[in-house]
Each structure stands twice: as structure tokens, then as C-alpha cells.
Write an enzyme that holds these catalytic residues in place. Structure first.
Site, PDB file in Angstrom:
ATOM      1  N   CYS A 132      -3.511  -3.077  38.591  1.00 28.45           N
ATOM      2  CA  CYS A 132      -4.972  -2.522  38.210  1.00 28.45           C
ATOM      3  C   CYS A 132      -4.944  -1.119  38.317  1.00 28.45           C
ATOM      4  O   CYS A 132      -4.766  -0.439  39.053  1.00 28.45           O
ATOM      5  CB  CYS A 132      -5.563  -3.425  39.331  1.00 28.45           C
ATOM      6  SG  CYS A 132      -7.567  -2.776  39.063  1.00 28.45           S
TER       7      CYS A 132
ATOM      8  N   ARG B   6      -8.272  -9.578  26.951  1.00 31.35           N
ATOM      9  CA  ARG B   6      -9.532  -9.374  25.920  1.00 31.35           C
ATOM     10  C   ARG B   6      -9.829 -10.232  24.715  1.00 31.35           C
ATOM     11  O   ARG B   6     -10.738 -10.312  24.351  1.00 31.35           O
ATOM     12  CB  ARG B   6      -9.820  -7.747  25.926  1.00 31.35           C
ATOM     13  CG  ARG B   6      -9.884  -7.013  27.047  1.00 31.35           C
ATOM     14  CD  ARG B   6      -9.730  -5.499  27.214  1.00 31.35           C
ATOM     15  NE  ARG B   6      -8.386  -5.359  26.699  1.00 31.35           N
ATOM     16  CZ  ARG B   6      -7.694  -4.472  26.052  1.00 31.35           C
ATOM     17  NH1 ARG B   6      -8.508  -3.302  25.814  1.00 31.35           N
ATOM     18  NH2 ARG B   6      -6.505  -4.490  25.591  1.00 31.35           N
TER      19      ARG B   6
ATOM     20  N   ASN C 138       2.277  -8.910  27.804  1.00 29.42           N
ATOM     21  CA  ASN C 138       0.744  -8.724  27.737  1.00 29.42           C
ATOM     22  C   ASN C 138       0.532  -7.592  27.332  1.00 29.42           C
ATOM     23  O   ASN C 138       1.037  -6.515  27.317  1.00 29.42           O
ATOM     24  CB  ASN C 138       0.344  -8.935  29.181  1.00 29.42           C
ATOM     25  CG  ASN C 138      -1.232  -8.707  29.223  1.00 29.42           C
ATOM     26  OD1 ASN C 138      -1.587  -7.957  30.223  1.00 29.42           O
ATOM     27  ND2 ASN C 138      -2.007  -9.283  28.583  1.00 29.42           N
ATOM     28  N   GLY C 139      -0.770  -7.454  26.572  1.00 35.74           N
ATOM     29  CA  GLY C 139      -1.084  -6.542  25.737  1.00 35.74           C
ATOM     30  C   GLY C 139      -1.505  -6.658  24.372  1.00 35.74           C
ATOM     31  O   GLY C 139      -0.668  -6.744  23.499  1.00 35.74           O
ATOM     32  N   ASP C 140      -2.850  -6.546  23.885  1.00 32.63           N
ATOM     33  CA  ASP C 140      -3.416  -6.246  22.856  1.00 32.63           C
ATOM     34  C   ASP C 140      -3.202  -7.732  21.597  1.00 32.63           C
ATOM     35  O   ASP C 140      -3.043  -7.330  20.537  1.00 32.63           O
ATOM     36  CB  ASP C 140      -2.908  -5.289  21.896  1.00 32.63           C
ATOM     37  CG  ASP C 140      -3.574  -3.875  22.382  1.00 32.63           C
ATOM     38  OD1 ASP C 140      -4.677  -3.984  23.308  1.00 32.63           O
ATOM     39  OD2 ASP C 140      -3.433  -2.792  22.038  1.00 32.63           O
TER      40      ASP C 140
ATOM     41  N   MET D  34      -8.773 -11.667  34.857  1.00 33.30           N
ATOM     42  CA  MET D  34     -10.035 -10.397  34.532  1.00 33.30           C
ATOM     43  C   MET D  34     -10.924 -10.487  35.378  1.00 33.30           C
ATOM     44  O   MET D  34     -11.799 -11.591  35.412  1.00 33.30           O
ATOM     45  CB  MET D  34     -10.264 -10.637  32.998  1.00 33.30           C
ATOM     46  CG  MET D  34      -9.327 -10.147  31.939  1.00 33.30           C
ATOM     47  SD  MET D  34      -9.972 -10.429  30.298  1.00 33.30           S
ATOM     48  CE  MET D  34      -9.903 -12.142  29.842  1.00 33.30           C
TER      49      MET D  34
HETATM   50  C1  FMN Z   1     -12.472  -6.672  32.464  1.00 27.90           C
HETATM   51  C2  FMN Z   1     -11.035  -6.624  32.959  1.00 27.90           C
HETATM   52  C3  FMN Z   1     -10.815  -7.001  34.194  1.00 27.90           C
HETATM   53  C4  FMN Z   1      -9.506  -7.283  34.654  1.00 27.90           C
HETATM   54  N1  FMN Z   1      -9.141  -7.481  35.792  1.00 27.90           N
HETATM   55  C5  FMN Z   1      -7.742  -7.931  36.102  1.00 27.90           C
HETATM   56  C6  FMN Z   1      -7.276  -8.420  37.458  1.00 27.90           C
HETATM   57  O1  FMN Z   1      -8.173  -8.859  38.216  1.00 27.90           O
HETATM   58  N2  FMN Z   1      -6.116  -8.535  37.506  1.00 27.90           N
HETATM   59  C7  FMN Z   1      -5.009  -7.995  36.890  1.00 27.90           C
HETATM   60  O2  FMN Z   1      -3.762  -8.239  36.980  1.00 27.90           O
HETATM   61  N3  FMN Z   1      -5.489  -7.542  35.567  1.00 27.90           N
HETATM   62  C8  FMN Z   1      -6.783  -7.536  35.218  1.00 27.90           C
HETATM   63  N4  FMN Z   1      -7.005  -7.108  34.119  1.00 27.90           N
HETATM   64  C9  FMN Z   1      -5.891  -6.614  33.111  1.00 27.90           C
HETATM   65  C10 FMN Z   1      -5.572  -7.858  32.176  1.00 27.90           C
HETATM   66  O3  FMN Z   1      -5.388  -8.913  32.824  1.00 27.90           O
HETATM   67  C11 FMN Z   1      -4.607  -7.719  31.051  1.00 27.90           C
HETATM   68  O4  FMN Z   1      -3.371  -6.933  31.644  1.00 27.90           O
HETATM   69  C12 FMN Z   1      -5.045  -6.243  30.167  1.00 27.90           C
HETATM   70  O5  FMN Z   1      -6.468  -6.485  29.875  1.00 27.90           O
HETATM   71  C13 FMN Z   1      -4.354  -6.151  28.973  1.00 27.90           C
HETATM   72  O6  FMN Z   1      -4.498  -7.245  28.235  1.00 27.90           O
HETATM   73  P1  FMN Z   1      -5.181  -7.493  26.701  1.00 27.90           P
HETATM   74  O7  FMN Z   1      -4.901  -6.462  25.979  1.00 27.90           O
HETATM   75  O8  FMN Z   1      -4.644  -8.921  26.263  1.00 27.90           O
HETATM   76  O9  FMN Z   1      -6.545  -7.409  27.042  1.00 27.90           O
HETATM   77  C14 FMN Z   1      -8.405  -6.901  33.552  1.00 27.90           C
HETATM   78  C15 FMN Z   1      -8.831  -6.436  32.324  1.00 27.90           C
HETATM   79  C16 FMN Z   1     -10.078  -6.330  32.035  1.00 27.90           C
HETATM   80  C17 FMN Z   1     -10.441  -5.877  30.339  1.00 27.90           C
END
Ligand code: FMN
Length: 318
Positions: free
Chosen positions: A100, A225, A200-202, A17
Site C-alpha cells: 500500500c 481497477r 498484477n498491474g493494468d 481494494m
Molecule cells: C481504490 C484502491 C484501493 C486499494 N486497496 C488496496 C488494499 O487494501 N490492499 C492492497 O494490497 N492493495 C490495494 N490496492 C492495490 C490493488 O490491489 C492493485 O495492486 C493495484 O490497483 C494494481 O492493479 P490494477 O492495475 O489491476 O488496478 C488498491 C487499489 C485501489 C485502486
């Protein structure tokens, strides 16, 4: 869970992130039982132009192994050079960002936009895999938009070109972070390839972690998150999936102790001026659900020094 020669413990990784999952936060999550983590994304062009800032993002400390350095870009040779450059920081793997959604990244053809060009994805993966003697992984989305759900195609191409594992975030680029997460596509990728798949996701708690594992059959999961202001999620997931145990949520004292250590580390690594500016958003995450959260958050957003953090903690303790 095995990524090439790399063994991951536990059940969940911390997601990359940008702007949040820096060294202080990664180390914290690893202490709480994350089995793997990934750096913030690093521009391969930035490395090519000798950007100090890009190089700094590649640093991996001894307290955060196993850890991958994630790179993004569109040119196979530049990506391969960036992967070779990363080796000086001794990461355990190189991850390629194909997910991204940010306009600044995908607008230039990098990140999730790569999924629109499967042949280029293959060339990038091939060049990076040949450049380094480390496991190379990719992180993809379900597709670019709802008319182009091609995660299975990209995953197979990545596998054919030498990747050791694939992370699938079950959303399209156009969805950014909006619901729903498409578990079916994560399951379809898992069924289509021989290499390990990370879902991955939520994932926001132990129960949602279990649902993602059971529905998709993935080898491992990644939490983004759901870990913000909540590093305990990793011990909760490990206890639930490993021993079928639901552990108690942390007490207020424990939350404040961990917040305090987190911010102290942030300041130690980045200095007080930068560290405290970045501490504001992290502190706000920890305050979610607190009594008077709105008032406390506005205090958090005015912090400038570690003393200000102590004042905030005193205000919370009452
Ligand atoms: C603030 C933020 C920054 C992120 N930066 C990256 C990143 O640098 N590289 C990447 O592959 N995904 C990035 N993501 C995506 C996360 O790795 C992840 O795939 C996405 O948040 C979904 O997972 P979650 O629902 O558990 O948050 C970012 C997400 C957030 C919220």
C-alpha cells in the site's frame, strides 16, 4: 493454480481494494468467474484495539470463497494476533500487505514501506505463518522507489519464511498507480522462487491478461481497477485464456441489471444510508463510456435511496 492446500479455478483473482472491493463487489466478481478474492486491508493495530470497524472488514461470506483476509502493520506479534483473530471469519488464506502506497499507511512504516526493511518483512511473515494453520501470502510492489527495486529479495525472504504464494504489483511505491507496469520484475520474481506467483498491474481486458501471463510466466493474475464497473472482465479472461474465445461485451440491459443487483446487495449489507453513498462511485464506474456519461454521473453522485437509482436507470433507458 494451487496456494498451499487451496485450489483456485479460472485465471484471475479480484485484487484487494480498500473502499471498493467489499463483500457486495467481491461476491459479484466471484459470480462472474474470479477464482479468488482478497478482503480490503485490515489494520492489525485496529484489531489489537478491538476496533469493530476493523473486525467487520474481516468478514467473509459463504459466497466469496476462496477468499483471503488481508492485514497490514509493522509489528510481527500484532500481525500474528490479527491473523489468529481473522480465523473466526473462516478465510481461506491470510494475505500480508506490503504494497500500500498511501501516506497514511506507508508513512507509519506499513504497506509498501515494509519493503525498505527486508529483515522486518521476514520476521512478520515468519510470525504470521507460525500463528495460523492456513496458507499465508504476501502482496508486494516492485520496490519502494526506482533506486530500490528489491521485489526479488523480498520474495525470497518471504518464501524462506513460509509464505505459500506471492503477488507482485509491478510498480514502485513512488509510482502509486502511474504507468508503466514493470513486467520484467514480475518475471524475475517468478523465476527466483518455487512457490506460485500472482502477477498484477493494468490488466484491463482479456488480451492484457494474456500478455501478462505470457510475458512473465506467472501462475495466476490479479485484476484491480479493470474490474471496477466491469465484473464481466473475469468471464472474458476465463473464456479467452481457457478456450481462446472472445466473448461479446455486455449489452446495456445486462449492464443495468448487474449494476442494479450490485447496489441492492450493497444496501442489503450496509444499509441504505451508507450503501447508497458508496453506490455513487460504483455507479459512476459502470457509466464509463455511456452516452451523456457526465450528466448521468452527476445524477449518480446525488443518489440517496434505491428509488434514486431506479430513477437513474429510467433516465438511462430513456
Ligand atoms: C481504490 C484502491 C484501493 C486499494 N486497496 C488496496 C488494499 O487494501 N490492499 C492492497 O494490497 N492493495 C490495494 N490496492 C492495490 C490493488 O490491489 C492493485 O495492486 C493495484 O490497483 C494494481 O492493479 P490494477 O492495475 O489491476 O488496478 C488498491 C487499489 C485501489 C485502486
Amino acid at each position: 493454480m494451487q496456494i498451499g492446500s487451496l485450489t483456485l479455478s479460472g485465471y484471475a483473482a479480484l485484487a484487494p481494494m480498500a473502499g471498493v472491493a467489499d463483500r457486495a463487489f467481491r461476491e459479484l466478481c466471484m459470480r462472474f468467474g474470479a477464482g479468488y478474492c482478497v478482503s480490503e486491508m485490515v489494520s492489525s493495530k485496529g484489531i489489537a484495539y478491538n476496533s469493530r470497524k476493523s473486525a467487520d472488514l474481516m468478514q467473509v461470506s459463504s459466497a466469496e470463497h476462496p477468499c483471503a483476509v488481508q492485514i497490514f502493520g509493522t509489528e510481527p506479534d500484532t500481525m500474528a494476533d490479527a491473523a489468529r483473530f481473522a480465523l473466526r471469519y473462516k478465510p481461506d488464506a491470510i494475505d500480508i500487505n506490503m504494497g500500500c502506497p498511501a501516506p497514511k499507511i506507508s508513512g507509519s512504516g506499513s504497506g509498501a514501506a515494509l519493503m525498505k526493511d527486508p529483515a522486518l518483512c521476514g520476521r512478520i511473515v515468519n510470525a504470521v505463518s507460525k500463528a495460523v494453520d492456513l496458507p499465508v501470502t504476501v502482496k508486494i510492489r516492485s520496490g519502494f522507489d526506482s533506486d530500490h527495486i528489491n521485489a526479488v529479495e523480498i520474495a525470497k525472504i518471504a518464501e524462506d519464511n513460509g509464505v505459500a504464494a506471492i503477488t507482485v504489483h509491478g510498480r514502485t511505491r513512488d509510482q502509486f498507480y502511474a504507468p508503466p507496469v514493470n513486467y520484467d520484475i514480475i518475471r524475475d520474481v517468478k523465476r527466483a522462487v518455487q512457490i506460485p506467483v500472482i502477477g498484477n498491474g493494468d490488466v484491463i481486458d482479456a488480451q492484457s491478461a494474456k500478455r501478462l501471463y505470457e510475458y512473465t510466466g506467472v501462475d495466476y493474475i490479479m485484476v484491480g481497477r479493470g474490474a471496477l464497473g466491469n465484473p464481466w472482465i473475469f468471464s472474458e479472461i476465463n473464456a479467452y485464456l481457457g478456450e481462446d474465445k472472445l466473448i461479446e461485451r455486455p449489452s446495456l440491459d445486462e449492464k443495468l441489471r448487474v449494476l442494479s443487483r450490485h447496489i441492492a446487495d450493497l444496501v442489503a449489507y450496509k444499509g441504505e444510508a451508507v450503501g447508497m453513498r458508496e453506490a455513487r462511485k460504483h455507479t459512476a464506474y459502470y457509466l464509463k463510456g455511456f452516452k451523456n456519461a457526465a450528466k448521468l454521473r452527476s445524477l449518480a453522485f446525488s443518489m440517496e435511496t434505491l428509488d434514486d437509482l431506479q430513477d437513474l436507470l429510467s433516465a438511462i433507458r430513456g
